[in-house]
Design a protein around this motif. Structure first.
Motif, short mmCIF file in Angstrom:
data_model
loop_
_atom_site.label_atom_id
_atom_site.label_comp_id
_atom_site.label_asym_id
_atom_site.label_seq_id
_atom_site.Cartn_x
_atom_site.Cartn_y
_atom_site.Cartn_z
N PHE A 89 0.93 -1.09 -0.08
CA PHE A 89 0.00 0.14 0.06
C PHE A 89 0.95 1.16 -0.05
CE2 PHE A 89 -2.53 -3.36 2.11
CZ PHE A 89 -3.38 -3.49 1.27
N ALA A 90 0.62 2.17 -0.84
CA ALA A 90 1.31 3.32 -0.94
C ALA A 90 0.47 4.59 -0.45
CB ALA A 90 1.72 3.62 -2.42
N LEU A 91 0.95 4.96 0.71
CA LEU A 91 0.16 6.29 1.37
C LEU A 91 0.78 7.38 1.23
CD1 LEU A 91 -0.46 4.31 4.67
CD2 LEU A 91 -1.84 4.19 2.59
N PRO A 92 0.06 8.45 1.00
CA PRO A 92 0.61 9.95 1.01
C PRO A 92 1.72 9.96 2.30
CG PRO A 92 -1.72 10.05 0.91
CD PRO A 92 -1.45 8.59 1.22
N GLY A 93 2.42 11.03 2.20
CA GLY A 93 3.35 11.44 3.15
C GLY A 93 3.18 12.17 4.48
N SER A 94 1.77 12.46 4.69
CA SER A 94 1.50 13.03 6.07
C SER A 94 1.05 12.15 7.03
CB SER A 94 0.26 13.97 5.34
OG SER A 94 -0.98 13.60 5.50
N PRO A 95 1.31 12.74 8.37
CA PRO A 95 1.00 11.90 9.34
C PRO A 95 -0.74 11.74 9.29
CG PRO A 95 2.47 13.29 10.17
CD PRO A 95 2.29 13.89 8.89
N GLY A 96 -1.44 12.77 8.97
CA GLY A 96 -2.67 12.69 9.17
C GLY A 96 -3.32 11.88 7.95
N ALA A 97 -2.74 11.71 6.79
CA ALA A 97 -3.20 10.91 5.78
C ALA A 97 -3.12 9.37 6.18
CB ALA A 97 -2.47 11.08 4.21
N CYS A 98 -1.77 9.28 6.87
CA CYS A 98 -1.22 7.70 7.44
C CYS A 98 -2.17 7.14 8.48
CB CYS A 98 0.10 7.82 8.06
SG CYS A 98 1.17 7.76 6.66
N ARG A 99 -2.76 8.03 9.50
CA ARG A 99 -3.79 7.71 10.46
C ARG A 99 -4.81 7.61 9.64
NH1 ARG A 99 -1.31 12.04 13.14
NH2 ARG A 99 -2.87 13.47 12.29
N ASP A 100 -5.46 8.23 8.71
CA ASP A 100 -6.69 8.00 8.00
C ASP A 100 -6.65 6.57 7.31
OD1 ASP A 100 -7.59 10.35 8.86
OD2 ASP A 100 -7.30 11.40 7.09
N ALA A 101 -5.47 6.26 6.62
CA ALA A 101 -5.49 5.01 5.83
C ALA A 101 -5.72 3.97 6.90
CB ALA A 101 -4.21 5.01 5.16
N TRP A 102 -4.85 4.00 7.95
CA TRP A 102 -4.75 2.98 9.04
C TRP A 102 -6.04 2.71 9.60
CZ3 TRP A 102 -1.74 -1.17 9.87
CH2 TRP A 102 -2.27 -2.00 10.83
N ASP A 103 -6.50 3.86 10.27
CA ASP A 103 -7.71 4.10 11.04
C ASP A 103 -8.99 3.54 10.20
OD1 ASP A 103 -6.03 4.86 13.18
OD2 ASP A 103 -6.85 6.59 13.29
N GLU A 104 -9.09 3.92 8.85
CA GLU A 104 -10.43 3.91 8.33
C GLU A 104 -10.45 2.72 7.33
OE1 GLU A 104 -13.07 5.75 9.09
OE2 GLU A 104 -12.05 6.92 10.50
#
Length: 180
Positions: free
Chosen positions: A136-151
């Protein structure tokens, strides 16, 4: 309705985290730290962690090496999914994928829309499978990483999640290699 089936036992998976950045060091890697905190907090194992520059061939080589490693089940990368000339993580992922998980990017965009509105169109988050490994390739912001993981990923990487999840089909990801 999606839910956790308490009758099923949690199955930890081994996850590698790759940060793609020309400027960050491990001490400054807030997005990588966010992913590590989330995955270990959920009971999964950190299998490896690296930081690489925005170089397509280096990223693809690292992804291939981790896909070939039997001690790694999932690879999460952060960074390099935008639209600038140096953003090549998505292309590197697609160089490695055997199958793309198109709905991952769609669901990530939907989640992002709830948080950042139409700015979500600037992300090219992607997911795929190669050699029996999820990437999985996620954006480089902590918020985007939180959203991808949490949601998304917290549920899909939990064997107890119903009606289905990525963990329960691990044994079948490379079944095409075992056909007669």
């Amino acid at each position: 309705m999606a839910r956790i089936d308490e009758n099923r036992e949690f199955v930890p998976v081994r996850i590698a985290v790759l940060t793609v950045s020309d400027s960050r060091t491990l001490g400054e890697d807030r997005s990588g730290d966010t992913l590590v905190d989330r995955l270990t907090g959920a009971g999964h194992h950190l299998a490896a962690r690296e930081i690489l520059p925005d170089e397509r061939s280096q990223i693809a080589d690292q992804l291939r090496a981790w896909c070939a490693d039997p001690e790694i089940d999932v690879i999460l990368s952060t960074g390099g999914t935008g639209l600038t000339g140096r953003d090549v993580t998505v292309e590197a992922h697609r160089d490695v994928y055997e199958k793309e998980i198109e709905a991952f990017g769609t669901v990530f965009t939907w989640v992002s829309m709830q948080k950042i509105g139409t700015s979500a169109v600037q992300s090219r988050a992607t997911g795929g499978v190669a050699q029996g490994t999820y990437l999985f390739a996620l954006p480089g912001s902590p918020g985007a990483c939180r959203d991808a993981w949490d949601e998304i990923l917290a549920a899909q990487l939990d064997y107890r999640h119903r009606p289905c999840n990525f963990v329960e089909i691990f044994p079948r990801l490379d079944e095409h290699l075992r056909r007669k």
